[in-house]
Design a protein around this motif. Sequence first.
Motif, mmCIF file in Angstrom:
data_model
loop_
_atom_site.group_PDB
_atom_site.id
_atom_site.type_symbol
_atom_site.label_atom_id
_atom_site.label_comp_id
_atom_site.label_asym_id
_atom_site.label_seq_id
_atom_site.Cartn_x
_atom_site.Cartn_y
_atom_site.Cartn_z
ATOM 1 N N GLU A 188 0.831 -1.211 0.000
ATOM 2 C CA GLU A 188 0.000 0.000 0.000
ATOM 3 C C GLU A 188 0.865 1.260 0.000
ATOM 4 N N ALA A 189 1.989 1.221 0.721
ATOM 5 C CA ALA A 189 2.890 2.376 0.741
ATOM 6 C C ALA A 189 3.469 2.632 -0.645
ATOM 7 N N LEU A 190 3.752 1.574 -1.372
ATOM 8 C CA LEU A 190 4.245 1.722 -2.741
ATOM 9 C C LEU A 190 3.153 2.306 -3.632
ATOM 10 N N GLN A 191 1.936 1.825 -3.458
ATOM 11 C CA GLN A 191 0.801 2.312 -4.253
ATOM 12 C C GLN A 191 0.545 3.790 -4.011
ATOM 13 N N GLU A 192 0.732 4.246 -2.766
ATOM 14 C CA GLU A 192 0.462 5.652 -2.417
ATOM 15 C C GLU A 192 1.701 6.534 -2.563
ATOM 16 N N HIS A 193 2.769 6.002 -3.132
ATOM 17 C CA HIS A 193 3.998 6.755 -3.407
ATOM 18 C C HIS A 193 4.745 7.183 -2.151
ATOM 19 N N ILE A 194 4.450 6.530 -1.028
ATOM 20 C CA ILE A 194 5.218 6.798 0.183
ATOM 21 C C ILE A 194 6.632 6.257 0.020
ATOM 22 N N VAL A 195 6.761 5.116 -0.625
ATOM 23 C CA VAL A 195 8.074 4.555 -0.938
ATOM 24 C C VAL A 195 8.169 4.332 -2.438
ATOM 25 N N ARG A 196 9.408 4.221 -2.927
ATOM 26 C CA ARG A 196 9.652 3.943 -4.342
ATOM 27 C C ARG A 196 10.189 2.542 -4.560
ATOM 28 N N TYR A 197 10.744 1.937 -3.512
ATOM 29 C CA TYR A 197 11.340 0.615 -3.632
ATOM 30 C C TYR A 197 10.941 -0.230 -2.423
ATOM 31 N N THR A 198 10.632 -1.501 -2.665
ATOM 32 C CA THR A 198 10.400 -2.447 -1.580
ATOM 33 C C THR A 198 11.346 -3.626 -1.772
ATOM 34 N N VAL A 199 11.861 -4.138 -0.662
ATOM 35 C CA VAL A 199 12.841 -5.229 -0.711
ATOM 36 C C VAL A 199 12.504 -6.244 0.374
ATOM 37 N N PRO A 200 13.079 -7.448 0.303
ATOM 38 C CA PRO A 200 12.860 -8.435 1.371
ATOM 39 C C PRO A 200 13.359 -7.939 2.726
ATOM 40 N N GLY A 201 12.922 -8.611 3.779
ATOM 41 C CA GLY A 201 13.288 -8.214 5.126
ATOM 42 C C GLY A 201 14.784 -8.104 5.341
ATOM 43 N N GLY A 202 15.173 -7.057 6.022
ATOM 44 C CA GLY A 202 16.569 -6.864 6.362
ATOM 45 C C GLY A 202 17.436 -6.280 5.263
#
Length: 260
Positions: A171-185
Amino acid sequence: MSLVSYELDGAVALIGLNRPDKRNAIDDALIDDLRAAVLRAHEEADVAVLFGHGTNFCAGLDLAEALARATGQIKPPRKRRRHNWHEVFDLIARGPIPFVAALHGAVVGGGLELAMAAHVRVCDESALFGLPEGQRGIFVGGGGTVRIQRVVGTTVMMDMMLTGRLLDPAEALQEHIVRYTVPGGQALAKARELAARIGRNSVETNWMIINVLPRVNDLSHDDGLFMEQLNSARARPPEAEQRLREFVDGKARRLQDNQP
């Protein structure tokens, strides 16, 4: 012990919120240490990475300090002055160097306001984003009405504040809060990779990107084009001429989306 760690890795400053036992909650002492670290990075580094030690990026306002202030245990200053959070977050958002935020765990309240002061944001799968101020009987105070609302829009921010619900990384990616998501750590490693790539730009170009773009966004169409012309017509440093010549002569390094 400082509540904010600082390390210089080449041209990249690594700035870490270092109050893990309090989930990196922000109090006045942490803000003071963060200001010192950011100003140091302005002088020493070309790019900075902002992250949190422990299992969370930042759980927001230190509520114990807020209660002490609300009950008069902490005396207010004799004269009004600019909010210290506004001052320090603006040093990040509109200073001379770009900031990349590495986010994990709680990124809520003031922690989200701090994250939104960065120019590029990365989160791992453990991150949760929220604005719980409404449930605490308070209102956002770290610039969220400006920075967060301009990114996600009024309706999304209003929903987050009224309901207190948390957004997951998707959801954060969808709302442009973040630009990149990665696995934990892996958020910090990805943020460092992006910072290294950003650091290969000229210092002057990076300054214009992070300072001119947000101001143009606040202007009318005509005024925005005028500001763009003023900046694009500025005298270019010798480094710009060299980079242009390398490209024209076919010597410039080719960039691909998956290259750091």
